[in-house]
Design an enzyme around this catalytic site. Structure first.
Site, PDB file in Angstrom:
ATOM      1  N   SER A 176       0.842  -1.192   0.000  1.00 45.20           N
ATOM      2  CA  SER A 176       0.000   0.000   0.000  1.00 45.20           C
ATOM      3  C   SER A 176       0.876   1.241   0.000  1.00 45.20           C
ATOM      4  O   SER A 176       1.955   1.249   0.614  1.00 45.20           O
ATOM      5  CB  SER A 176      -0.904   0.025   1.234  1.00 45.20           C
ATOM      6  N   TYR A 212      -1.650  -0.481  10.406  1.00 47.29           N
ATOM      7  CA  TYR A 212      -1.782  -0.847   8.998  1.00 47.29           C
ATOM      8  C   TYR A 212      -0.577  -0.335   8.208  1.00 47.29           C
ATOM      9  O   TYR A 212       0.022  -1.078   7.414  1.00 47.29           O
ATOM     10  CB  TYR A 212      -3.067  -0.278   8.429  1.00 47.29           C
TER      11      TYR A 212
END
Length: 248
Positions: A143, A157
């Protein structure tokens, strides 16, 4: 659609029943690969995707496997090899996102984030590499939040996706001498059912996009198809963003 020749190749996609994963499954199948993919709870979507690919003349196998379960991951690799006779491409797409203020973030959510976003990548790569030869391809779906986290509550995350950067670099050294490449694709905001482009959350991010829109899952899938192809043989250990300028 077809641009990259994957005829005769076999791919396994962790987390392939919906969103970016499903787009990757469809694109690799369109390029000629036999595709196996795992799912946890989306059985109807997984069966529909499998049947769609077979109806188009391709080969597909949906495998129920929780990426938090090491034995299930290893079994998915084994089932792929048993069904198709080999394994050439692994795409580690399974992932979870837990967001909460620091004072409220639950330790079990932290542990599950690491188990699925990082640990499963290592386990699947370790197991898949046992079956790969020269020309093998491993592609992690990270990501852009590894480099930029523009909202509070997403620290774990972001950490998990940053871990993939280092893991990819390190494993490139292990796998390179065997003719296997490993790379990390870092999507920015992508329009999926879990992160729709018409949500209030999307509106809060739109000003950060250089191109002024969310990405499409098919765009990420095209990037993955390139990295899985013979044309990308000289790329390994790289973290490559496809984020519409989110990190610019």
């Amino acid at each position: 659609m077809s641009k990259f020749d994957l005829n005769g190749k076999v791919a396994l996609i962790q987390g392939g029943s919906r969103g970016i994963g499903a787009a990757i499954v469809e694109r690799l199948a369109a390029e000629g690969a036999a595709v196996a993919f795992t799912y946890v709870s989306s059985a109807d979507k997984a069966r529909a995707l499998q049947e769609h690919i077979i109806a188009q003349g391709g080969q597909a196998l949906a495998i129920q496997a929780d990426s938090a379960d090491a034995a299930a991951i290893r079994q998915a690799v084994g089932s792929t090899v048993e069904a198709f006779g080999r394994l050439d491409i692994l795409v580690n797409n399974a992932g979870v996102l837990a967001v909460a203020p620091l004072d409220e973030f639950q330790l079990e959510d932290f542990d599950r984030t690491l188990a699925i976003n990082v640990r499963s990548v290592f386990i699947a790569t370790q197991e898949a590499a046992r079956h790969m030869g020269e020309g093998g391809r491993i592609i992690n779906i990270g990501s852009t939040n590894a480099d930029r986290m523009p909202f509070a509550g997403g620290g774990p995350y972001a950490m998990s996706k940053a871990a993939l950067v280092g893991l990819t670099k390190g494993l490139a050294r292990d796998l390179g001498p065997r003719g296997i490449t490993i790379n990390n694709v870092q999507p920015g905001p992508v329009d999926t059912d879990m992160n729709p482009a018409d949500s209030d959350f999307a509106d809060s991010l739109m000003d950060l996009m250089a191109v002024g829109r969310y990405g499409r899952a098919e765009e990420v899938a095209g990037f993955v198809a390139y990295l899985a192809s013979p044309e990308a043989a000289y790329i390994t250990g790289a973290s490559l963003s496809i984020d519409g300028g989110f990190g610019a």
